[in-house]
Design a protein around this motif. Sequence first.
Motif, short mmCIF file in Angstrom:
data_model
loop_
_atom_site.label_atom_id
_atom_site.label_comp_id
_atom_site.label_asym_id
_atom_site.label_seq_id
_atom_site.Cartn_x
_atom_site.Cartn_y
_atom_site.Cartn_z
N MET A 113 57.20 15.60 -12.04
CA MET A 113 58.65 15.90 -11.47
C MET A 113 58.20 16.52 -10.11
O MET A 113 59.59 16.27 -9.26
CB MET A 113 58.87 16.81 -12.67
CG MET A 113 58.81 16.01 -13.88
SD MET A 113 59.89 16.93 -15.26
CE MET A 113 60.94 17.53 -14.66
N ALA A 114 57.69 17.40 -9.76
CA ALA A 114 57.64 18.03 -7.98
C ALA A 114 57.88 17.43 -7.85
O ALA A 114 58.33 17.19 -6.33
CB ALA A 114 56.80 19.85 -7.95
N VAL A 161 58.30 14.17 -7.61
CA VAL A 161 59.74 12.89 -7.46
C VAL A 161 60.38 13.61 -6.81
O VAL A 161 61.24 12.94 -5.41
CB VAL A 161 59.29 12.08 -8.74
CG1 VAL A 161 61.06 12.11 -8.79
CG2 VAL A 161 58.57 11.64 -9.29
N GLU A 162 61.00 15.10 -6.95
CA GLU A 162 61.98 15.99 -6.20
C GLU A 162 61.52 15.97 -4.72
O GLU A 162 62.47 16.43 -3.84
CB GLU A 162 61.52 16.88 -6.56
CG GLU A 162 62.58 17.10 -8.19
CD GLU A 162 62.41 19.32 -8.40
OE1 GLU A 162 63.24 19.09 -9.33
OE2 GLU A 162 61.79 19.30 -7.49
N GLN A 163 60.58 15.75 -3.89
CA GLN A 163 59.70 15.55 -2.88
C GLN A 163 59.58 14.04 -2.10
O GLN A 163 59.37 14.19 -1.32
CB GLN A 163 58.88 16.63 -2.75
CG GLN A 163 58.26 17.27 -3.27
CD GLN A 163 57.77 18.53 -2.13
OE1 GLN A 163 57.57 18.69 -1.51
NE2 GLN A 163 56.90 19.40 -3.68
N THR A 188 56.48 8.66 -4.64
CA THR A 188 56.64 7.76 -6.10
C THR A 188 55.30 7.16 -6.34
O THR A 188 55.27 6.66 -7.30
CB THR A 188 57.54 6.80 -5.62
OG1 THR A 188 57.64 6.38 -4.84
CG2 THR A 188 59.93 6.80 -5.77
N SER A 200 54.69 17.64 -15.10
CA SER A 200 55.58 18.93 -14.82
C SER A 200 55.00 18.79 -13.01
O SER A 200 55.83 18.54 -11.99
CB SER A 200 55.36 19.99 -14.47
OG SER A 200 56.04 20.53 -15.83
#
Length: 207
Positions: A114-115, A117-119, A122, A111
């Motif tokens: 993923m958070a 990556v949303e921002q 990488t 999680s």
Amino acid sequence: MSLLDRDPVIPVVVVEDAGDAVPLAHALLAGGVTTIEVTLRTDAALEAVRRIAAEVPDICLGVGTVLRPEHAKAAAEAGAQFLVTPGTTASVLGAVAETGLPCLPGAATVSEVMALVEQGFTELKFFPAEASGGPAFLHGVGGPVPEVRFCPTGGITAASAGKYLALPNVGCVGGTWLTPKDAVAAGDWARVSRLAAATAELRGGLD
Ligand SMILES: O=C(O)C(=O)C[C@H](O)[C@H](O)COP(=O)(O)O
């Protein structure tokens, strides 16, 4: 060049005496290691960063243990070229963004990955690596999230680093073993250089 592709190992250093900072950085460079992460765990840390920034321009200078927004600002003002956080909060990420510096933000769960990556991140620090699942975690997360690469750190040694570096989603590892406390206290820079030089073999056959 990506921070993760410079050296197989980013040395994580704890500087108790700012007078050690410049010889320590020179010792790492002499061993072929071109990156350093100075942790903000000691009172001497920011002065150590200032001295390395001023006197050892050939080393890529990172600051770790960025736990609070003010740490990011102070590290940038001291001369940091990149920042590393052990975990991630919105306020720390906001302060990091204000510095404009590259950052390896810390994550230890899918999680959190993923958070980040949303921002737009990488390249992440995976911390504490050994305690959070080690190479098996990274292998697992590489299935659904193959675009993220990691610098695992925390509990990694010369003996275990190779298992991480063999993974396709690991660029480098972080660790304190290149700068043992007793070697730094004794000013045994030759030992630090030898430990640094030994890391070149860790990526042997993988390039
Ligand atoms: O102080 C920090 O900000 C940290 O990020 C934690 C360090 O990266 C690890 O503690 C590495 O230490 P070893 O497990 O001895 O390699």
